[in-house]
Write a protein that holds these residues in place. Structure first.
Motif, mmCIF file in Angstrom:
data_model
loop_
_atom_site.group_PDB
_atom_site.id
_atom_site.type_symbol
_atom_site.label_atom_id
_atom_site.label_comp_id
_atom_site.label_asym_id
_atom_site.label_seq_id
_atom_site.Cartn_x
_atom_site.Cartn_y
_atom_site.Cartn_z
ATOM 1 N N TYR A 195 3.080 -1.811 11.157
ATOM 2 C CA TYR A 195 2.975 -0.307 10.745
ATOM 3 C C TYR A 195 1.409 0.285 10.563
ATOM 4 O O TYR A 195 1.520 1.779 10.569
ATOM 5 C CB TYR A 195 3.978 -0.298 10.037
ATOM 6 N N GLY A 196 0.243 -0.862 10.498
ATOM 7 C CA GLY A 196 -1.104 0.102 10.369
ATOM 8 C C GLY A 196 -0.680 1.635 8.871
ATOM 9 O O GLY A 196 -1.622 1.723 8.574
ATOM 10 N N VAL A 197 0.173 -0.182 7.954
ATOM 11 C CA VAL A 197 0.844 1.034 6.609
ATOM 12 C C VAL A 197 -1.080 0.484 5.609
ATOM 13 O O VAL A 197 -1.363 -1.638 5.475
ATOM 14 C CB VAL A 197 1.563 0.500 6.068
ATOM 15 N N GLY A 198 -1.703 0.692 4.663
ATOM 16 C CA GLY A 198 -2.378 0.534 3.785
ATOM 17 C C GLY A 198 -2.457 0.425 2.942
ATOM 18 O O GLY A 198 -2.942 -0.592 1.987
ATOM 19 N N LEU A 199 -1.292 0.866 1.566
ATOM 20 C CA LEU A 199 -1.104 0.751 1.041
ATOM 21 C C LEU A 199 0.231 0.804 0.720
ATOM 22 O O LEU A 199 1.396 0.991 1.742
ATOM 23 C CB LEU A 199 -1.452 2.017 0.080
ATOM 24 N N VAL A 200 0.857 0.220 -1.008
ATOM 25 C CA VAL A 200 2.198 0.064 -0.942
ATOM 26 C C VAL A 200 2.350 0.130 -2.197
ATOM 27 O O VAL A 200 1.835 -0.193 -3.284
ATOM 28 C CB VAL A 200 3.057 -1.922 -0.822
ATOM 29 N N PHE A 201 3.279 0.912 -2.398
ATOM 30 C CA PHE A 201 3.965 1.642 -3.657
ATOM 31 C C PHE A 201 5.020 0.800 -4.667
ATOM 32 O O PHE A 201 6.158 0.464 -3.919
ATOM 33 C CB PHE A 201 4.174 2.603 -4.067
ATOM 34 N N ILE A 202 4.886 0.243 -5.606
ATOM 35 C CA ILE A 202 6.041 -0.487 -5.856
ATOM 36 C C ILE A 202 6.287 0.103 -7.340
ATOM 37 O O ILE A 202 5.903 -0.228 -8.023
ATOM 38 C CB ILE A 202 6.065 -2.077 -6.278
ATOM 39 N N VAL A 203 7.727 0.243 -7.535
ATOM 40 C CA VAL A 203 8.410 0.319 -9.193
ATOM 41 C C VAL A 203 8.534 -0.926 -9.708
ATOM 42 O O VAL A 203 9.807 -1.413 -9.621
ATOM 43 C CB VAL A 203 9.355 1.334 -9.146
ATOM 44 N N GLY A 204 8.247 -0.766 -10.895
ATOM 45 C CA GLY A 204 8.673 -1.772 -11.757
ATOM 46 C C GLY A 204 9.979 -1.897 -12.366
ATOM 47 O O GLY A 204 9.843 -0.503 -13.115
ATOM 48 N N SER A 205 9.800 -2.052 -13.511
ATOM 49 C CA SER A 205 10.798 -2.130 -15.427
ATOM 50 C C SER A 205 10.009 -1.138 -15.490
ATOM 51 O O SER A 205 10.547 -0.281 -16.718
ATOM 52 C CB SER A 205 10.923 -3.294 -15.637
ATOM 53 N N GLN A 206 8.550 -1.521 -15.647
ATOM 54 C CA GLN A 206 7.390 -0.360 -16.644
ATOM 55 C C GLN A 206 5.904 0.419 -15.964
ATOM 56 O O GLN A 206 6.081 0.805 -16.496
ATOM 57 C CB GLN A 206 6.885 -1.419 -17.670
ATOM 58 N N TYR A 207 6.483 -0.259 -14.601
ATOM 59 C CA TYR A 207 4.346 0.418 -14.528
ATOM 60 C C TYR A 207 5.243 0.367 -13.296
ATOM 61 O O TYR A 207 6.055 0.115 -12.291
ATOM 62 C CB TYR A 207 3.667 -0.821 -14.478
ATOM 63 N N LEU A 208 4.777 1.577 -12.811
ATOM 64 C CA LEU A 208 4.122 1.521 -10.766
ATOM 65 C C LEU A 208 2.886 1.021 -10.247
ATOM 66 O O LEU A 208 1.672 1.275 -10.676
ATOM 67 C CB LEU A 208 4.022 3.534 -10.936
ATOM 68 N N GLY A 209 2.952 -0.134 -9.854
ATOM 69 C CA GLY A 209 1.666 -0.750 -8.924
ATOM 70 C C GLY A 209 1.529 0.225 -7.367
ATOM 71 O O GLY A 209 2.206 0.175 -6.568
ATOM 72 N N VAL A 210 0.185 0.186 -7.603
ATOM 73 C CA VAL A 210 -0.193 0.374 -6.274
ATOM 74 C C VAL A 210 -1.371 -0.593 -5.963
ATOM 75 O O VAL A 210 -2.213 -0.639 -6.799
ATOM 76 C CB VAL A 210 -1.241 2.062 -6.023
ATOM 77 N N LEU A 211 -0.742 -1.780 -4.989
ATOM 78 C CA LEU A 211 -1.530 -2.475 -4.441
ATOM 79 C C LEU A 211 -1.996 -1.973 -2.866
ATOM 80 O O LEU A 211 -1.910 -1.382 -2.270
ATOM 81 C CB LEU A 211 -0.942 -3.339 -4.154
ATOM 82 N N ASN A 212 -2.910 -3.158 -2.621
ATOM 83 C CA ASN A 212 -3.498 -3.353 -1.414
ATOM 84 C C ASN A 212 -2.509 -3.727 -0.529
ATOM 85 O O ASN A 212 -2.638 -5.163 -0.550
ATOM 86 C CB ASN A 212 -5.171 -3.468 -0.975
ATOM 87 N N CYS A 213 -1.957 -3.084 0.580
ATOM 88 C CA CYS A 213 -0.593 -3.295 1.099
ATOM 89 C C CYS A 213 -0.964 -4.752 2.363
ATOM 90 O O CYS A 213 -0.105 -5.528 2.773
ATOM 91 C CB CYS A 213 -0.355 -2.571 2.377
ATOM 92 N N ASN A 214 -2.518 -5.031 2.459
ATOM 93 C CA ASN A 214 -2.883 -5.947 3.847
ATOM 94 C C ASN A 214 -3.133 -7.649 3.194
ATOM 95 O O ASN A 214 -2.979 -8.296 3.832
ATOM 96 C CB ASN A 214 -4.727 -5.421 4.105
#
Length: 276
Positions: A195-214
């Motif tokens: 889908y040509g996506v570059g980032l993924v935002f993940i909601v954890g129990s204490q943190y919001l992680g911003v990861l490189n989706c590739n």
């Protein structure tokens, strides 16, 4: 009497030392995490702005090819593409992932280009060379959100409204097509490429992680208290249900994400490394 006084002072000293040690431990555990506030919009917005520069040198090390370029304030773990100017057109030479940064120079590892892969188009047989242009953050204007429920999904989407968030329904549909349940270090990058996506935002129990989706390398994480932790949908919030259709592939596939927070906390902390 003096003995009891010394003993009580010693006990208080031990208790105070333990308390200070615990405080220092908690402090260092959160050094790599920032509070999520309004200023963070600007940093995340900067991740969506393409950056480009030229290759300064190319070298081989341990069977892999590396390139260096002037530091563009790119973070370790971010990926980009190498473009060759052939006059009439500009083919993509390869992908790169940043492995080291200094004040004036950064180093990236060269890897095969696989974003928006089309099997029916010819693959350029080119290798990186000095002067080739490197472009980063081309796909970061689009992202996925992995959240335990609709409240968190909506909150993140509204917080970073300048990003085009691709529906989690499509991510679930991709997993369905692969006969998988967990968005893993193998399936999630494939969905991002699809889908040509570059980032993924993940909601954890204490943190919001911003990861490189590739490659699922962590870019940044923020301290974040999820909304309504008791309401959890696995493998993540989506408006569609998926039970694998009874396929054998789905029956045998990993379903570790049914323990939502344990699974995604691990992904936020370990990025592209294998899940424990």
């Amino acid at each position: 009497m003096l003995f009891f006084l010394y003993r009580n002072c010693f006990i208080l000293y031990i208790i105070r030392s333990i308390a200070l040690s615990l405080l220092f431990l908690l402090y260092f555990m959160t050094l790599d995490a920032k509070e999520l506030n309004e200023d963070d919009n600007e940093f995340i917005r900067s991740l969506t702005q393409p950056q480009s520069g030229e290759i300064l040198e190319v070298y081989d090390k341990n069977g892999s090819k590396f390139v260096t370029f002037s530091n563009l304030d790119i973070k370790v773990g971010e990926n980009g593409i190498i473009i060759r100017d052939l006059g009439t057109y500009q083919p993509i030479v390869a992908n790169v992932i940043v492995v080291h940064t200094e004040k004036a120079k950064a180093t990236a590892k060269v890897i095969p280009f696989d974003q928006l892969y089309q099997p029916f188009l010819p693959t350029p047989n080119l290798i990186p060379q000095v002067g080739d242009r490197m472009v980063f953050r081309s796909f970061n204007n689009k992202a996925f959100i992995i959240a335990p429920n609709e409240e968190n999904y909506t909150a993140i989407k509204e917080k970073f409204s300048f990003i085009e968030f691709v529906s989690s329904d499509l991510l679930m549909g991709f997993l369905n097509s692969q006969g998988k349940h967990d968005p893993s270090i193998k399936t999630l990058p494939k969905a991002c490429n699809e889908y040509g996506v570059g980032l993924v935002f993940i909601v954890g129990s204490q943190y919001l992680g911003v990861l490189n989706c590739n490659n699922l390398e962590s870019i940044i994480k923020y301290k974040y208290d999820p909304i309504n932790k008791r309401s959890i949908k696995t493998p993540f919030y989506t408006r569609v249900n998926f039970d694998g259709g009874g396929s054998l592939t789905y029956v045998l596939s990993s379903k570790k994400s049914k323990n939502y927070f344990l699974y995604y906390d691990n992904m936020i902390d370990n990025g592209g490394k294998e899940q424990n």
